[in-house]
Design an enzyme around this catalytic site. Structure first.
Site, PDB file in Angstrom:
ATOM      1  N   ARG A 235      22.780 -65.605  11.380  1.00  0.00           N
ATOM      2  CA  ARG A 235      24.219 -65.618  11.068  1.00  0.00           C
ATOM      3  C   ARG A 235      25.018 -66.295  12.178  1.00  0.00           C
ATOM      4  O   ARG A 235      26.098 -66.836  11.923  1.00  0.00           O
ATOM      5  CB  ARG A 235      24.693 -64.192  10.773  1.00  0.00           C
TER       6      ARG A 235
ATOM      7  N   ASP B 253      11.148 -69.528   9.547  1.00  0.00           N
ATOM      8  CA  ASP B 253      12.533 -69.047   9.550  1.00  0.00           C
ATOM      9  C   ASP B 253      13.557 -70.182   9.391  1.00  0.00           C
ATOM     10  O   ASP B 253      14.763 -69.936   9.430  1.00  0.00           O
ATOM     11  CB  ASP B 253      12.809 -68.236  10.823  1.00  0.00           C
TER      12      ASP B 253
ATOM     13  N   LYS C   9      11.127 -59.062  18.547  1.00  0.00           N
ATOM     14  CA  LYS C   9      10.464 -58.557  17.344  1.00  0.00           C
ATOM     15  C   LYS C   9       9.103 -57.962  17.709  1.00  0.00           C
ATOM     16  O   LYS C   9       8.493 -58.377  18.689  1.00  0.00           O
ATOM     17  CB  LYS C   9      10.209 -59.720  16.363  1.00  0.00           C
TER      18      LYS C   9
ATOM     19  N   ASP D 276      11.543 -67.605  15.302  1.00  0.00           N
ATOM     20  CA  ASP D 276      12.396 -66.451  15.586  1.00  0.00           C
ATOM     21  C   ASP D 276      11.584 -65.360  16.270  1.00  0.00           C
ATOM     22  O   ASP D 276      10.895 -64.576  15.616  1.00  0.00           O
ATOM     23  CB  ASP D 276      13.015 -65.936  14.276  1.00  0.00           C
TER      24      ASP D 276
ATOM     25  N   ASP E 217      18.392 -60.621  17.544  1.00  0.00           N
ATOM     26  CA  ASP E 217      17.533 -60.939  16.401  1.00  0.00           C
ATOM     27  C   ASP E 217      18.363 -61.258  15.150  1.00  0.00           C
ATOM     28  O   ASP E 217      17.831 -61.729  14.151  1.00  0.00           O
ATOM     29  CB  ASP E 217      16.572 -59.777  16.137  1.00  0.00           C
TER      30      ASP E 217
ATOM     31  N   GLU F 130      20.139 -63.711  14.700  1.00  0.00           N
ATOM     32  CA  GLU F 130      20.508 -65.051  15.173  1.00  0.00           C
ATOM     33  C   GLU F 130      20.903 -65.992  14.036  1.00  0.00           C
ATOM     34  O   GLU F 130      21.666 -66.928  14.245  1.00  0.00           O
ATOM     35  CB  GLU F 130      19.350 -65.664  15.971  1.00  0.00           C
TER      36      GLU F 130
ATOM     37  N   LYS G  11      19.759 -72.438   7.020  1.00  0.00           N
ATOM     38  CA  LYS G  11      19.346 -71.876   8.322  1.00  0.00           C
ATOM     39  C   LYS G  11      18.115 -72.608   8.844  1.00  0.00           C
ATOM     40  O   LYS G  11      17.105 -72.722   8.148  1.00  0.00           O
ATOM     41  CB  LYS G  11      19.041 -70.379   8.162  1.00  0.00           C
TER      42      LYS G  11
END
Ligand code: BES
Ligand code: MN
Ligand code: ZN
Length: 524
Positions: A378, A315, A304, A297, A374, A376, A292
């Protein structure tokens, strides 16, 4: 200068120096006179073996006793030696291999504190007046030192004083090399080979830390991809390709484009290939690693909370681990064919950001209904997994991601979760982690929840109700085409809030060396 931006807004002014140089570690045969020295202190039946330690340091036992040396793993006491030479007594407890990683990490920090950072907190970092000029420190290995011990000690020493710096000010001096001195009659060649492998593990970890620590004003998807490509480009046989947003759009990477759509800095896909001579005859086949690569993020429209959001610059730690691992896999010339894929995007918020309720079409044609922007990770992983399956025909896939807060709640900050559709594969990952000094725990792909990821308006639901880390894993499984696959959720251990063992606060580089050792062990 006319035309040049003021330093404060000029990103070039805060470019990190990557890769960070590590303390070198090597095994040697001879103890040197006049070199700063460290010796282990073992606990025997709960009592510190002060006599052996004192003899090795050339001091008397009483002086160690006066310093309250306990032998507890990770305890480091400065011991003044003759002629003002620096010395350290380093507790290794019961001597179990992992204690040597603890001891090595604490020793590295003690050396740094003594010769490097003279100021301490609050001091002017430019004041290096009293710093000592120490190039080498020697460390006395115990009799019958095992490869496991040398490996753990090397990791601790090389990584324990890691320090990420973005500064134009002079770097404080540090020790350049720690020499591990073997006892007479030991198999130095074998120990040296072990140290070399551990050094590659350490540099894989360190590269992963560097990339994750890099601030996101610098770390756009393009910067991350190009920085990784530049690093890998210098290694023979390791090839990097960077795909831009036009290519991604032409190829149908709908998840990556949706997530990256809210940012002014477009997404990228990094592809690294290592051919691994002999890989075709090994019976192992083609291994694909997916990481990833969310460069920041914010959560997107499903924003968030502000508190702690700064850590979301890490992230892309899964992607960083995969990049670091590929460097080591190539440098160690592991004889297997390995491809790495890192989808990179910034999950930001703007008028072009994707929305809850959107339907997105992934690389393999599967459609996803978005519930929460959020989730994101996956979305980008789904594209990369589909691309791995349909473009690369892998024999096995391992993905690594800081995927869910739920994983962090479940396992804490020092253990990664392993999901796999293949019992043996999951076990191999965990065993590799044990050998490389990283903790993993098996997690279930519970069939009870499998149907919950089915969609109503689209094929699959992105963030269905249920146990968070499992729901994310079950979602990813939809894109693996039945290939043997392991999913590593490192949301917890990718970062640390304080130093321990070989870890320092900030990005940890977790999973990088597990991946290296996993690939190394594939032929067994
Ligand atoms: N990057 C986060 C997961 C994360 C959280 C990593 C904390 C490290 C520390 C991920 O993109 C995320 O936001 N996941 C959501 C998913 C949810 C909206 C279904 C989460 O876990 O809250
Ligand atoms: Mn998120
Ligand atoms: Zn995320």
């Amino acid at each position: 200068m006319p035309g040049s931006a003021p330093a404060a807004s000029n990103p070039e002014a805060v470019l990190p120096v990557i890769p960070t140089a590590l303390v070198e570690v090597d095994v040697v045969e001879r103890w040197g006179e006049g070199i700063p020295a460290a010796v282990p202190v073992a606990e025997i039946d709960g009592e510190p073996d002060l006599d052996t330690a004192a003899e090795n340091l050339g001091v008397d036992t009483a002086s160690l006793r006066a310093l309250d040396v306990s032998g507890k793993a990770g305890e480091v006491r400065a011991v003044p030696l003759s002629e003002g030479r620096l010395g350290w007594a380093v507790g290794v407890g019961d001597g179990e291999p992992f204690r040597w990683r603890t001891a090595g990490g604490e020793l590295a920090r003690a050396i740094r504190a003594r010769i490097g950072d003279t100021g301490g907190e609050g001091a002017d970092p430019r004041d290096l007046g009293e710093a000592l000029d120490v190039e080498y420190v020697q460390f006395r290995l115990p009799a019958a030192a095992t490869p496991e011990l040398v490996s753990a000690l090397t990791l601790g020493v090389a990584l324990g004083e890691y320090h990420f710096r973005v500064s134009a000010r002079p770097t404080p001096p540090r020790v350049r090399k720690v020499l591990l001195v073997a006892q007479p009659g030991e198999d130095v060649t074998r120990l040296r080979e072990t140290a070399r492998r551990a050094r590659e593990w350490a540099s894989a970890t360190s590269v992963a830390r560097d990339l994750a620590n890099a601030p996101s004003n610098i770390k756009s998807p393009a910067w991350l991809a190009e920085t990784a490509a530049a690093m890998t480009g210098s290694v023979t046989g390791l090839n990097a390709t960077v795909r831009d947003e036009k290519w991604l759009s032409g190829q149908g990477f709908g998840g990556v484009l949706a997530v990256g759509g809210g940012s002014s800095r477009p997404p990228r896909l990094l592809e690294l290939t290592w051919q691994g001579s002999g890989g075709d005859d090994s019976g192992v086949g083609h291994v694909v690693l997916v990481g990833k690569g969310i460069t920041f993020d914010t959560g997107g429209v499903s924003l968030k909370p502000a508190e702690g959001m700064e850590m979301m610059r890490t992230d892309m730690a899964g992607g960083g681990a995969v990049i670091g691992a590929m460097l080591a896999i190539a440098r160690l010339e592991l004889p297997f064919r390995v491809t790495a894929l890192v989808p990179m995007a910034e999950n930001h918020i703007s008028g072009s950001a994707y929305r809850p309720g959107d339907v997105v079409r992934h690389y393999d044609g599967t459609t996803t209904e978005v519930a929460n922007t959020d989730a994101e990770g996956r979305m980008v992983m789904a594209d990369a997994l589909g691309y791995a399956v349909h473009h690369h025909q892998p024999d096995l896939i391992v993905d690594v991601a800081t995927l869910t807060g739920a994983m962090k709640v479940a396992l804490g900050l020092r253990t990664g979760g392993v999901f796999s559709n293949d019992e043996k594969l999951g076990e191999r990952v965990r065993d590799a982690g044990r050998r490389a000094g990283e903790n993993w725990w098996p997690m279930p792909l519970s069939e009870d929840h499998a149907t919950d990821v089915r969609g109503t308006t689209a094929d699959v639901k992105q963030a269905a109700q249920g146990p968070g880390a499992l729901m994310a894993a079950l979602f990813l499984r939809e894109f693996t085409g039945g290939s043997p696959w392991a999913h590593l959720d490192i949301a917890g251990p990718a970062r640390a809030d304080k130093p321990y063992d070989e870890v320092v606060a900030g990005a940890t580089g977790f999973a990088a060396r597990t991946l290296v050792e996993f690939v190394a062990g594939l032929g067994d």
